[in-house]
Design a protein around this motif. Sequence first.
Motif, PDB file in Angstrom:
ATOM      1  N   ILE B  29       0.844  -1.196   0.000  1.00  0.00           N
ATOM      2  CA  ILE B  29       0.000   0.000   0.000  1.00  0.00           C
ATOM      3  C   ILE B  29       0.881   1.248   0.000  1.00  0.00           C
ATOM      4  O   ILE B  29       0.610   2.206  -0.714  1.00  0.00           O
ATOM      5  N   GLU B  31       3.875   1.666  -1.144  1.00  0.00           N
ATOM      6  CA  GLU B  31       4.670   1.886  -2.347  1.00  0.00           C
ATOM      7  C   GLU B  31       3.822   2.052  -3.597  1.00  0.00           C
ATOM      8  O   GLU B  31       4.375   2.165  -4.682  1.00  0.00           O
ATOM      9  N   PRO B  59       2.922   9.063  -5.450  1.00  0.00           N
ATOM     10  CA  PRO B  59       2.421   8.093  -4.466  1.00  0.00           C
ATOM     11  C   PRO B  59       0.932   8.283  -4.242  1.00  0.00           C
ATOM     12  O   PRO B  59       0.450   9.408  -4.110  1.00  0.00           O
ATOM     13  N   ARG B  60       0.242   7.184  -4.181  1.00  0.00           N
ATOM     14  CA  ARG B  60      -1.205   7.244  -4.015  1.00  0.00           C
ATOM     15  C   ARG B  60      -1.607   7.858  -2.679  1.00  0.00           C
ATOM     16  O   ARG B  60      -2.689   8.407  -2.534  1.00  0.00           O
ATOM     17  N   LEU B  62      -0.199  10.271  -0.908  1.00  0.00           N
ATOM     18  CA  LEU B  62       0.085  11.667  -0.602  1.00  0.00           C
ATOM     19  C   LEU B  62      -1.027  12.593  -1.062  1.00  0.00           C
ATOM     20  O   LEU B  62      -1.999  12.170  -1.658  1.00  0.00           O
ATOM     21  N   VAL B  67       3.373  17.335  -3.912  1.00  0.00           N
ATOM     22  CA  VAL B  67       4.182  16.826  -5.026  1.00  0.00           C
ATOM     23  C   VAL B  67       4.220  17.772  -6.205  1.00  0.00           C
ATOM     24  O   VAL B  67       4.850  17.479  -7.210  1.00  0.00           O
ATOM     25  N   GLN B 172       7.389  13.036  13.687  1.00  0.00           N
ATOM     26  CA  GLN B 172       7.872  11.857  12.995  1.00  0.00           C
ATOM     27  C   GLN B 172       6.815  11.327  12.035  1.00  0.00           C
ATOM     28  O   GLN B 172       7.124  10.899  10.924  1.00  0.00           O
ATOM     29  N   GLN B 178       5.483  12.657   4.676  1.00  0.00           N
ATOM     30  CA  GLN B 178       5.788  13.597   3.608  1.00  0.00           C
ATOM     31  C   GLN B 178       6.975  13.126   2.766  1.00  0.00           C
ATOM     32  O   GLN B 178       6.993  13.318   1.558  1.00  0.00           O
ATOM     33  N   ASN B 179       7.951  12.540   3.427  1.00  0.00           N
ATOM     34  CA  ASN B 179       9.178  12.161   2.727  1.00  0.00           C
ATOM     35  C   ASN B 179       9.194  10.724   2.280  1.00  0.00           C
ATOM     36  O   ASN B 179      10.236  10.211   1.898  1.00  0.00           O
ATOM     37  N   ASP B 180       8.075  10.095   2.330  1.00  0.00           N
ATOM     38  CA  ASP B 180       7.954   8.723   1.846  1.00  0.00           C
ATOM     39  C   ASP B 180       8.880   7.776   2.599  1.00  0.00           C
ATOM     40  O   ASP B 180       9.549   6.934   2.012  1.00  0.00           O
ATOM     41  N   LYS B 181       8.941   7.896   3.885  1.00  0.00           N
ATOM     42  CA  LYS B 181       9.800   7.005   4.666  1.00  0.00           C
ATOM     43  C   LYS B 181       8.915   6.043   5.451  1.00  0.00           C
ATOM     44  O   LYS B 181       8.355   6.393   6.487  1.00  0.00           O
ATOM     45  N   ASP B 183       9.580   3.300   7.258  1.00  0.00           N
ATOM     46  CA  ASP B 183       9.956   2.915   8.617  1.00  0.00           C
ATOM     47  C   ASP B 183       9.710   4.051   9.595  1.00  0.00           C
ATOM     48  O   ASP B 183       9.232   3.837  10.701  1.00  0.00           O
ATOM     49  N   GLN B 184      10.035   5.228   9.148  1.00  0.00           N
ATOM     50  CA  GLN B 184       9.875   6.359  10.051  1.00  0.00           C
ATOM     51  C   GLN B 184       8.399   6.545  10.404  1.00  0.00           C
ATOM     52  O   GLN B 184       8.049   6.729  11.555  1.00  0.00           O
ATOM     53  N   SER B 187       6.951   3.370  12.448  1.00  0.00           N
ATOM     54  CA  SER B 187       7.400   3.132  13.820  1.00  0.00           C
ATOM     55  C   SER B 187       6.623   4.003  14.791  1.00  0.00           C
ATOM     56  O   SER B 187       6.458   3.662  15.944  1.00  0.00           O
TER      57      SER B 187
END
Lengths: 976, 314
Positions: B29, B31, B59-60, B62, B67, B172, B178-181, B183-184, B187
């Motif tokens: 989801i 990605e 990205p779907r 956002l 962007v 976080q 926003q930055n497509d992270k 894990d961040q 978590s």
Amino acid sequence: MAMSMASHHSNDQSGALYGVDYSGRVWTFNANSKTSTGWSMLPVNNRLDIKRLTSISGIVWAISSDHQIYVFVPKRDVPIRVREEVYENERWNPVNNFCDQLLPTDRPHFSDETGLINRDKSYIKLPSDSWQWESDWQIVDTFENQLLSQDGWTYAIDFPANYKSEKSWNSMVRRRKLYHYRRYVAHNRWNKIEAIYEDHTKEPFVDVSVSRYGNSEMFCLWAVSVLGQIYFRSEVSENNPEGSYWHHIEIPKGLEACQVGVSGQGVPFIVTWTGSFLFRTGLTPHNLSGSDWIEIGGPTGGLFQVSVGENTMWAITRDKKCWTLKGTVQDVFKSSSSAAEWLEIPGKLKCISVSRNDQNVLAVCDEEGVVLVRYGIADDQRHGQQWKEAFPEVSWDSISVCSRMSEVDSIDGSGDTSTASIRPDLPPQTQFNLSSGSESGDTVSLCWIDGACLSAIKSRHDGDLEVGPWREEILTNLQSLKVGTEKFDYPNAVESRASSWSKSVKARMIHKSKKEGGVNGELEISNNDTLVFHKSMQNSWICSVRDVLSVILDSEACISFSLRIRNSFEDGRAEIVSFRFSNEKECEEWRTAIVEISLKPQEQCKLANLWLTTDAGEIHQCGQIKIAETPSEMDIITPAAGDNLKFHHPLVRGFCVGSELRIDISIPADAERFAFNFKGNDDTAFHFNPRLDVSQVVRNSYDKGEWGEEERDGVFPFLKGQNYEILFQCSETHFITIVTKKHKFVFAFKHRILPRNITTFTAVGDVTVNSIRYDPANPEDVERLEFISNPIPGHFWKLTAASNGMVWTLSYDMAVWVYLLNSKKSLKLESNVIGPIHDEKVFHTYENQRWNPISSFTSHGLPTDRHSWTDETGRIKLEKEDIKLPSNKWNWVTEWEVDFDLKEGVDKDGWQYAIDFPASYHPKKNLRDFVRRRRWKRVCRFTTDGPWNLVQNIKLVDICIWVRNFFEMKNKTKNV
Amino acid sequence: MSLFTQRPANRKGQKRIRMAEDREVLREIWEARLPVSFQLAQDEVATLNVPEPFYLMVPRLLYFPLVTDKVRKHFIQYVSPEASGREIWLSDGNGQPIKWNYPIGLWFDLFAEGALPWTVTVHFDGYPEDKIMRCSCKDTVRSQFMSYLKEADALKHKGNVMNCMQEKDHNQLWQGFQNDKFDQFWSANKKLMESVVGEGFRHIPIKCYTPEKLAMQRIVKPIDETTGTWTTLHDALLEFFPTIDFSTVRVIIHGVEPPLGTPVQWLSEHMSYPDNFLHLSVLPSTPGFSYFSTPSLSSPSTESGSRVSPNSSS
């Protein structure tokens, strides 16, 4: 022809249910049994016509048609054994040497340890026919960890003195300890318990009830005789299911009991024919039969039948009305006042019963014989809201009586079965449909009652949300959608920026390998793969999370943990770094984060059956991973000034056969000579020395303080001011040096010193080394196996593993657990294998008091005394409030209670007396005892989930496993 | 434990916690991307050379304002100077102004009917203030995001989790989003997805959208009180549309149609948008229309290796 059922509850999670049918046979309900309904006959060898029964912990007491009490003990894995011990005492006299003629003041020939009680062998008998001696009298042959001589005698000057294993010149007495075991053999049959009088028809029994005293091992068994008298059976426990003696307990004059029951806590109560309710007070662990009866006023109408749970009490009066106690049972029992308020519950009922934990109340309705259950019992609504019909499809005999219900909390999610309840007098094959609303596959929970009815009430699925086929469908759709969009190779709208995110916390780091003290700073994890600890503005410690081999908790307090990190500089030794956090939550958060990231995937890691336990009770499963070494570019380290050493680098893995070293050099214009050395600790295996002044390359070795023979032959390939590439190789017989510059010049130097001792490579003299590349020998030969460990949830102190993969552990409360996963399978714990684990610890503190003439024993002592609350030695002050749980995974199970379990004995309040503080304590107060103490205890429990299974019914002190021939397995255990 | 009420907790009240654990689904989801072709509105081109469309993989999950910086930079040279200082707005293939406060994937599923690449028209002029709100800077998007998160948490946990989180955790969440992270973001987000085993959330944060009527919200509980089973998507939709005829509609989220028997508790944990809401598009199902066989996409086996060309200007 009544139908009555009994149930049992035990300390662990299982429950069981017994029922009696019209022909007097007893059935037991087992959810997992193979019969279609789950009922199976109790495996008794002799047939009796049972009328009433009561049970606890699998043991059933019943009254049969001859009005005698019988006991049934099921056969278990762990037999019931009792050890009988006796000391044989002898005195020396000149005539007969050591013999059994003792002085008149001596202790008897056979006595107990103190010598006060005569324990002649004839006095030690089997308590009943149900027991058998396992063997003859045996001699204890160890004393204070030493083996004694064959006869096992220990010698002393006089009787109460220090015994020694050797006879010395002044030993006038001797003694030895004998023991043998008696074992309960009468399993699986009804064994008669002796009646009150020799002639059992004189006063037969009509009712019997048993419960456990609090959480202890002792049971309370009470019975009512036909004359309305109450009897208490003493010393009933799991090890002694028959008890020892009947004690007649007085009840207030004029009253005759018709029913006896025991509450959840072990408090007995009686209901008399006149409708009064009395309960017993004064129960202590020493006196389980109590001291007084207190009457509680019942509701109007006269009590007919009562049932008591932990906190609530339900009663039926003679006018068929239902009442419940307004307050809690504990309050009423404690206040001992005769007034009690009752609340009428609407309904016309014949009999009622409540479970031990107050949650389930069943009643038989008066008219139709329908069984009702009380709906809506919750914490704030202890009496529930309304009656609902329990099993609409099952019809019950109107005589069936609910008498007592007991514990239901066995339904812990694991009690899912889909069996139906039946009247047990029907043949076992009868199938019943459940009450409406149940579909096949629905889980049904069983309610254990001891009374007439049994219910199979459907409960909701206790389990977690289970993943269905929809998940696969969604996932495949998402994936095919992704494939469709990936064809479009447009640039990304959002770039993943190079600057990673990080999460940080304040912590204190102690570098154990370097033996540094603690440093405060900030611990940061960035990009999910690097751990950085910022010590100060410039100084940081960095490591990759992939290099973490183990994460181990430092102590029970759970605020710090240690990491074992693969250290690529020092051979074989891992770096150990410990972090301490300000609170437990942060520590746990970081620990799980690091464990998750560093968990090695299955392919990389070969899990061995190797386990690690720590002081904090953690368990780790260890394995090894291969670290393949790749050739590495080495850094050029600038040498210290003043040294003629141009270059010096350790060759971490030596320079064995197959290794290569490639360097690029420049020779300055004014060079005269330079050399390369492959050195060991104090020798040089290969010295390569081009001398430009004489145009020769000298090769040599240095050993034991002397240079060897020089080899000077060969073409001289070097010119000043030029660059060259030199390749050093180690073959089986020679060091091969290849100098390349347009042409290849080869030098071979036969090995004089074993190349595997080489540790460093140096360059000396007029040369500049530009780059160097070191290829150690074939990596598979020199592979390193690193030792890693993965934590498995659990809390144990001892673990033992067998070579066939079995792992058994012991927890601090002496329970035995078995590991459920096959260690070869994946590391991820499947949820269907995980079950609850618990461990218990006990905390103690001593209350000390001194006697003074004014106010007897008080907690004010002399100024030199120990504090009024201390540990056993008296040196450390230990107030009750100061004792805290080790970490927040623990919970208190009990409140502070007086501990009666002290070695020297205690009086009825738990006190032991002594002359002064550090002296020998004894339970009776003598004239000269001025201090006393008692011990308090509190139990705490640790719960978590993990892949372990509890082995029931056994407590062990030590355990080891031996595998024989890989076909059998034997456990050597030492029982408590 | 009483027989007729909820499931028992483990001993002494210690409850087992469940959370969103199916990382595979979560990553898919996260990605998911949409190929978007941005075009400048024809009538706004003020220069002689016509701008090329600007292609981006978006990205779907956002929102558009996050962007479109590059898009603006690409097209700004082609518009008249007065228009160049203005805020851009977008319209989709039907000429409808795209509400920026809808996640990109949601709007696509609702209106674009699956046609890839998605052609979006960029406007500098004539901001339709009656239809869409202004969005002057990214903080506007952030505050909407956070307020949705708080609302979702209020529905799930009475707001306890968000209130206990510190400011840095909120940051976080936003930064990760926003930055497509992944894990961040996750978590921090996993705490918002926790619930007690056997119970689930208090309510499910869910909104339904149809092409005619946007943004409906109803109270949906994860466990059906009368039957005691986990509420399925089917039952949840009945809350929104009591007279729904399931043969005539499709329910789409993140571009896929989840089976109607999927428990909403699971959907909420794994298929929510980053604002923790389930935004479901309910569309009429046209017979013969297959979601995956649009003209610009053919089956994978025939199109090996051929790719659509990227932007010509960097």
